[in-house]
Structures are given as C-alpha cells and as structure tokens.
Design an enzyme around this catalytic site. Structure first.
Site, short mmCIF file in Angstrom:
data_model
loop_
_atom_site.label_atom_id
_atom_site.label_comp_id
_atom_site.label_asym_id
_atom_site.label_seq_id
_atom_site.Cartn_x
_atom_site.Cartn_y
_atom_site.Cartn_z
N THR A 189 0.69 -1.04 -0.09
CA THR A 189 -0.09 0.16 -0.03
C THR A 189 0.80 1.11 0.00
OG1 THR A 189 -0.01 -0.04 2.37
CG2 THR A 189 -1.76 -1.14 1.25
N GLU A 336 -6.40 -3.57 0.24
CA GLU A 336 -6.60 -4.60 1.39
C GLU A 336 -7.95 -5.51 0.90
OE1 GLU A 336 -4.45 -1.40 3.73
OE2 GLU A 336 -6.15 -1.59 2.01
N LYS A 446 -14.49 18.50 12.09
CA LYS A 446 -15.31 18.78 12.98
C LYS A 446 -15.53 20.39 13.44
CE LYS A 446 -17.27 16.47 17.45
NZ LYS A 446 -17.06 15.61 18.33
N TRP A 451 -20.06 17.48 12.59
CA TRP A 451 -19.19 16.85 11.42
C TRP A 451 -19.40 17.31 10.13
CZ3 TRP A 451 -15.08 14.84 13.20
CH2 TRP A 451 -15.02 14.00 14.37
#
Length: 549
Positions: A189, A336, A446, A451
């Site tokens: 990755t 993954e 935030k 959010w």
C-alpha cells in the site's frame, strides 16, 4: 461438523481454485483474439499461453522455487500480463513493485518482501542503480526493454533481456497442482504515513474475486457491462492491486486486451480510437486529464464504459463524461480488499433520468458485489439504519480480503478487529442498499461540534465553473475547533479572473439554499498551483496538511 463432510472417492480429482485455470479453462476460449502493447506488440491468446509456459520454464531454469518471490518494475504491458500468470502458476509469489514510490521506499519493499528475482524495465535503471548496492535478497536480475540498447549505462548484472531469454526457453511446461490457499501475489500500500504495508492474496482469493467481479459486470444488459465483445484497456497501474483484478477478468472472458505502457493522455486516447477500446478503469484525475486534452475533441468517446475508483468522482466530472457519451460509474475498494467491493450500476429506470440526476447515483459508492458482506456500523459493530442519513464505518467480509499485513501482526489485528475488515471509510446507506462514502474517518472535519464531510465540500466546490481541482482539509481553529481549508486549482482560462473571495461567496450561497451544512460557510479558500497526489493518483491529504497547516 466434520462428520457431515461429503464422502470423497479416493480417485476423484481434487480441483483447486488456481490462477492457471483462469488461463487454461476460461469462460470464453478465444485463441486468435488479440493482445496489444501500444504500437510495439500485437499477439494472441495462443501466443500468451505459449509465452507463459516459456516464462515458467525460464524462471524455473533460473532456480525459482515454490514460495520464492519474483518482483517486477514495468509499465502496463503484455509482459506484465504474462507475469500475472506465470509466476504464481509455478507456486512462486509475484511482487508488483510500485514504480512511483521513492527509491528508499522501493528498496524497503524489495527487502521486506524478500525478492529473489527482479525484472526491471530499462526506464527504471536510474532508480535501481541508486539502491543496488543495498539490496540484500535479490540474486537474479532480468532486463525488460523496448529498446535494444536499454542496459548499456547500467552496472546491474543482468542474466539477459526478457524477450531474448523467453525466445531461448523451451515452450513446454506442465503446471503442477498445489493448495489453492498458496500465496500468489504481494504488493505494498502506498500509504500516506509511515512505511508501505505489504498485503497479500492467495490463488483462491484471486479466482473468487475474478468470479465475483465478472458476475456483477456480465449480468446487466448494457450499462456497466463487461462482455466477450468488449475491448479492454487498463488505465490503473498493474502494480496497484493487480490493476483492480481486471486483467484476470479480461483473460477469462477472452476479450481483446490493449496495454498502454506509461499513462499519457494522448496515447490513451489514440489507443482508444485505434483499437476500439470499450472498457477501462481509472482514477478521477486521469479521466479529467483525458477529457481536457485536445485529442479528446476529435475522438468519439461514445460507448466507452469506464469504472472510476481510487478517489471520489465529482458530479461535475461525471456529467462532463456523460455528455461525451462515456458510461461512467464508480467502483469501490481498497488495497486490502483485492480490491473491488461495490459498483454503482444503475437500474433501467435510473438510466431514464437526466444526466445531472444520474450523476448523483453514479458517484455513489454503489451496491456490494456477490459474496461481499458489507456493513455500515457504529463503534460497537452494530449496523446503523439504512436511511441515507446515519453515518458509520464501512466494514466488510468477503473471501478475497487480505488476511493481514505482511510481517505486521499488530496492525493486522487492528485491521480485522471484531472479525470484520475495517476500511476506515465513513458512509451512509440508503433503503435500496446503495452505499455513499461521506469521508475517510481521519478526514472528517469537526466544526463547532458538527461533522463536516470534506468530500461533500469538495464536490460542491468542483461544481464552480472556474475550478479545475479541489481538496479540503481541516484547519485547527481556536474558536470553532476546526474549520475547512479548501485548496483550489483554477482552470487555465480562469487564472487571474476568478478569486478566493468569489469561490467563498459561491460556498455561502449554496449553504444558504440548505443543500449542505451551514458549517461550510466557515471554509477558507486558498488558490494553489497544484494539489499533492500519492503514487497512484489519490489526493495526499497528509502531505497537504503538512504543507498548509
């Protein structure tokens, strides 16, 4: 439950799910179909099978044994396709090296994967020369070259050049059976923090991923379909999650395959026109580059089916593609997950909607493909309501998810905490099952306790006619806790004409209409020359935070 297993006749064949069966027992046996590499190679499936056998013979004659690792540094080519099959088919492990990493990162992955053999394109010899003296594991080097003089300036002790060695190898090879759970591939990755992490997949996982993807793409009538009469060209690197596994799907279908080498917009567009390409996949950045290239103005793009993944596709980009006749839709996954978990294909009724309304669906993360148990959960792994509003983390189970990170037990346990693979993506799911990623868990902002989705704000700003590209990150703020910082690249025609103030006013107007959180009015806009990307073309928000915060 062992008492209930089916009885097995001693002489019955124990059929293992091995990669060789995708090549030798395909869905469509099409030996004369073409496999093309730019303007440099034009072969067939019959030749592919022979070349895979020759490559297997070459590698075993060089001493490669089951369990050893063969690495490759190359652009997308017919040779890479041959390695996709030959290396795992002899029981070895294929390590697809990310050639866009730094030399030090490449050195780390070579040593960490314990590569025994390294095939390297002559274009990457300067990188190899930098690190050659510190590579501990590689004992055999093979040159890959499109030019006859590719290795003259290098001190690497090559045993020979790929094509010459292949021509000398015997064309016969019998591929033995072995356990389908044998590791077939390893890659790393790219990550944005720390060292790259190795993920790995077995023969069984790659075969099942191939069938899962094929079943989703081949059961629809036309939109978003991949069928035997398509012409396939990857525009996602073969070093990155097996080019999303699509070369295995294409080979099993026996379709014409076109490999473009290095991704240059003019080359991609020319190959699309010349070879009749109908099915591809890429990240949004590549699509944007192709649509804006002068060549795109004279080429008919109608009917090109294009999966977009790796990053969120903006509705603006989607509408632009639809207006050119491109059947564009989202695919979702991660390194993954092998990688594909979902596709955002539309129902026949949805296809009757105007482009702007279709775009809202095509840009969603989509529906889970067969065999994928995909959930949006709270902190206790309980599913949140499918109401299109309640957010949670995306977790998954599927037969092709990596079982861990190579030599990293601690991080592997975090990845699989609670028996589900944790994607780190925050999403909502509607009553029809369509998933929509709202952010990465580490990228939500935030503001005053509320959010704010950086992806939603990016999508909003991307609709401004002067904006070519945008990335939003959180900026620490004493009063609000955090506030969004929008980094904006203007279109060339808008440079000197549009301003930060104009885009801020556009954000405020949209918020006033109630289509996005009021907190976005606190966003600060900064015009920049370019936005940092990872080695696979994703926006690198860690690098952006380091640079601008």
């Amino acid at each position: 439950m062992s008492d209930f297993l089916i009885p097995r006749t001693p002489s019955a064949y124990d059929y293992q799910l091995l990669i060789k069966n995708l090549l030798f027992c395909p869905a469509v046996d099409n030996p004369d179909q073409e496999i093309v590499y730019r303007d440099q190679y034009r072969g067939s499936y019959r030749q592919l099978r022979e070349r895979v056998r020759r490559l297997a013979r070459l590698l075993t004659d060089l001493g490669v044994k089951p369990g050893q690792t063969v690495a490759v540094m190359d652009w997308d080519s017919h040779r890479y396709l041959e390695l996709f099959f030959a290396v795992p088919m002899i029981g070895a492990v294929l390590h697809t090296i990310n050639v866009r990493l730094s030399p030090e990162q490449i050195l780390f992955t070579i040593d960490h994967a314990e590569d025994d053999v390294l095939l390297v394109n002559s274009e990457f010899l300067p990188i190899l020369d930098q690190i050659r003296g510190r590579i501990d594991t590689v004992r055999t080097y093979i040159l890959i070259s499109d030019e006859e003089t590719g290795a003259k300036s290098s001190m690497v002790p090559f045993v020979g050049e790929y094509e010459e060695l292949l021509a000398q190898a015997a064309p016969e090879f019998e591929f033995a059976d072995f356990d389908e759970n044998t590791r077939a591939t390893t890659f790393y990755t790219t990550g944005t923090t720390g060292l790259p992490k190795g993920v790995y997949f077995s023969h069984r996982q790659l075969v099942l991923h191939t069938f899962g993807v094929l079943s989703m793409l081949s059961t629809v009538s036309d939109h978003g379909s991949f069928r035997r009469d398509d012409v396939y060209m990857p525009i996602t690197p073969m070093f990155h999650v097996h080019a999303w596994g699509m070369p295995y799907v294409a080979t099993m279908l026996g379709v014409k395959q076109v490999y473009p080498g290095r991704y240059l917009p003019e080359v991609l567009l020319e190959l699309k026109e010349k070879e009749g390409v109908t099915f591809s996949h890429c990240v949004p950045t590549i699509l944007h580059m192709m649509l804006k290239h002068p060549h795109a103005e004279r080429i008919d793009l109608k009917g090109w089916k294009l999966i977009i993944g790796g990053a969120a596709m903006s509705r603006n980009l989607c509408v632009d593609a639809l207006k050119r006749g491109i059947d564009v839709f989202t695919g979702y996954g991660m390194s993954e997950t092998c990688p594909i978990l979902t596709f955002s294909q539309l129902t026949p009724e949805m296809l009757e909607l105007p482009p702007e309304e279709q775009a809202a669906i095509r840009c969603k993360t989509g529906l889970a493909i067969p065999l994928v148990d995909l959930r949006v959960v709270d902190a206790d792994l309980k599913e949140v309501p499918r109401d299109g509003v309640t957010t949670g983390e995306v977790v998954a189970r599927a037969p092709w998810l990596t079982q861990g990170y190579l030599k990293d037990h601690k991080t592997s346990e975090r990845l699989w905490e609670g028996g589900f693979l944790h994607t780190g993506d925050v999403a909502v799911r509607d009553e029809r099952g369509y998933l929509r990623i709202t952010d990465r868990s580490k990228d939500v902002i935030k503001v005053a306790g509320e959010w704010v989705s950086s992806l939603e704000l990016e999508d909003l700003i991307a609709h401004h006619p002067a904006v070519a590209e945008v990335a939003v990150i959180g900026q620490p703020d004493e009063k609000w806790g955090e506030r969004p910082l929008a980094l904006v690249v203007l279109k060339p025609a808008a440079v000197g004409k549009s301003s930060e103030k104009e885009i801020s006013h556009y954000i405020r107007e949209t918020a006033d209409r109630g289509t996005i959180s009021k907190q976005v009015v606190l966003a600060k806009v900064k015009l920049v020359q370019a936005i940092d990307k990872t080695s696979v073309g994703k926006i690198n928000k860690v690098a952006l935070r380091e640079k601008y915060l």
